[in-house]
Design a protein around this motif. Structure first.
Motif, PDB file in Angstrom:
ATOM      1  N   SER A   1       0.880  -1.171   0.000  1.00  0.00           N
ATOM      2  CA  SER A   1       0.000   0.000   0.000  1.00  0.00           C
ATOM      3  C   SER A   1       0.914   1.216   0.000  1.00  0.00           C
ATOM      4  O   SER A   1       1.669   1.415   0.947  1.00  0.00           O
ATOM      5  CB  SER A   1      -0.892   0.008   1.240  1.00  0.00           C
ATOM      6  OG  SER A   1      -1.684  -1.157   1.288  1.00  0.00           O
TER       7      SER A   1
ATOM      8  N   GLN B   1      -1.270  11.768  -4.393  1.00  0.00           N
ATOM      9  CA  GLN B   1      -2.288  10.843  -4.886  1.00  0.00           C
ATOM     10  C   GLN B   1      -2.738   9.893  -3.777  1.00  0.00           C
ATOM     11  O   GLN B   1      -2.066   9.721  -2.770  1.00  0.00           O
ATOM     12  CB  GLN B   1      -1.797  10.064  -6.103  1.00  0.00           C
ATOM     13  CG  GLN B   1      -0.685   9.085  -5.842  1.00  0.00           C
ATOM     14  CD  GLN B   1      -0.143   8.492  -7.139  1.00  0.00           C
ATOM     15  OE1 GLN B   1      -0.179   9.118  -8.192  1.00  0.00           O
ATOM     16  NE2 GLN B   1       0.369   7.290  -7.043  1.00  0.00           N
ATOM     17  N   GLU B   2      -3.895   9.297  -3.985  1.00  0.00           N
ATOM     18  CA  GLU B   2      -4.423   8.345  -3.010  1.00  0.00           C
ATOM     19  C   GLU B   2      -3.553   7.102  -2.967  1.00  0.00           C
ATOM     20  O   GLU B   2      -2.761   6.841  -3.883  1.00  0.00           O
ATOM     21  CB  GLU B   2      -5.861   7.986  -3.377  1.00  0.00           C
ATOM     22  CG  GLU B   2      -6.794   9.181  -3.274  1.00  0.00           C
ATOM     23  CD  GLU B   2      -8.240   8.770  -3.260  1.00  0.00           C
ATOM     24  OE1 GLU B   2      -8.546   7.601  -2.967  1.00  0.00           O
ATOM     25  OE2 GLU B   2      -9.071   9.649  -3.533  1.00  0.00           O
TER      26      GLU B   2
ATOM     27  N   HIS C   1      -2.353   3.514  -3.501  1.00  0.00           N
ATOM     28  CA  HIS C   1      -2.568   2.440  -4.462  1.00  0.00           C
ATOM     29  C   HIS C   1      -2.005   1.155  -3.868  1.00  0.00           C
ATOM     30  O   HIS C   1      -1.062   1.200  -3.059  1.00  0.00           O
ATOM     31  CB  HIS C   1      -1.867   2.734  -5.799  1.00  0.00           C
ATOM     32  CG  HIS C   1      -2.460   3.883  -6.538  1.00  0.00           C
ATOM     33  ND1 HIS C   1      -1.699   4.891  -7.068  1.00  0.00           N
ATOM     34  CD2 HIS C   1      -3.746   4.200  -6.831  1.00  0.00           C
ATOM     35  CE1 HIS C   1      -2.486   5.771  -7.674  1.00  0.00           C
ATOM     36  NE2 HIS C   1      -3.737   5.378  -7.528  1.00  0.00           N
ATOM     37  N   GLU C   2      -2.550   0.026  -4.277  1.00  0.00           N
ATOM     38  CA  GLU C   2      -2.061  -1.260  -3.783  1.00  0.00           C
ATOM     39  C   GLU C   2      -1.497  -2.071  -4.939  1.00  0.00           C
ATOM     40  O   GLU C   2      -2.057  -2.076  -6.045  1.00  0.00           O
ATOM     41  CB  GLU C   2      -3.179  -2.026  -3.075  1.00  0.00           C
ATOM     42  CG  GLU C   2      -3.576  -1.358  -1.773  1.00  0.00           C
ATOM     43  CD  GLU C   2      -4.413  -2.245  -0.885  1.00  0.00           C
ATOM     44  OE1 GLU C   2      -5.188  -3.072  -1.405  1.00  0.00           O
ATOM     45  OE2 GLU C   2      -4.288  -2.111   0.357  1.00  0.00           O
ATOM     46  N   TYR C   3      -0.370  -2.747  -4.661  1.00  0.00           N
ATOM     47  CA  TYR C   3       0.328  -3.549  -5.671  1.00  0.00           C
ATOM     48  C   TYR C   3       0.644  -4.918  -5.107  1.00  0.00           C
ATOM     49  O   TYR C   3       1.151  -5.032  -3.988  1.00  0.00           O
ATOM     50  CB  TYR C   3       1.610  -2.834  -6.113  1.00  0.00           C
ATOM     51  CG  TYR C   3       1.327  -1.502  -6.769  1.00  0.00           C
ATOM     52  CD1 TYR C   3       0.947  -1.434  -8.109  1.00  0.00           C
ATOM     53  CD2 TYR C   3       1.392  -0.322  -6.035  1.00  0.00           C
ATOM     54  CE1 TYR C   3       0.664  -0.212  -8.704  1.00  0.00           C
ATOM     55  CE2 TYR C   3       1.110   0.904  -6.629  1.00  0.00           C
ATOM     56  CZ  TYR C   3       0.749   0.943  -7.961  1.00  0.00           C
ATOM     57  OH  TYR C   3       0.454   2.159  -8.545  1.00  0.00           O
TER      58      TYR C   3
END
Length: 104
Positions: free
Chosen positions: A57, A63-64, A66-68
């Protein structure tokens, strides 16, 4: 022996390992459990993050988050605000390469 050999920790214990720190690059191995991560900071070089297991996360600049997932490689430019966290149940394991190596 010509090559140098480095060992990375195994398991689920929290770890921030500076595996290689030389004039060419910085190579780090990190393991974080749920709610753990790094303090918010600005990248001091080009940063390459490989998600080895778990789900990263990450919030970059404004920016908000993001999850990878595992198997993802991120390239993050110099001077980017980074907020690296594990917001999931599964242990997060990362390989981080900084190239060129930061000067300070």
């Amino acid at each position: 022996m010509v090559e140098q050999v480095f060992a990375l920790s195994k398991g689920n214990e929290t770890a921030v390992e500076k595996v290689i720190f030389d004039e060419n690059l910085h190579y780090l191995h990190m393991v974080f459990n749920k709610t753990e991560g790094l303090p918010e900071h600005f990248s001091n070089s080009n940063v390459y993050i490989t998600v080895v297991r778990g789900k990263l996360s990450i919030g970059l600049n404004d920016q908000e988050i993001h999850e990878y997932e595992a198997g993802t490689l991120l390239k993050i430019p110099y001077q980017t605000k980074m907020n690296v966290k594990n917001l999931n149940e599964e242990t997060l394991e990362l390989i981080i390469v900084k190239a060129p190596a930061p000067k300070s």
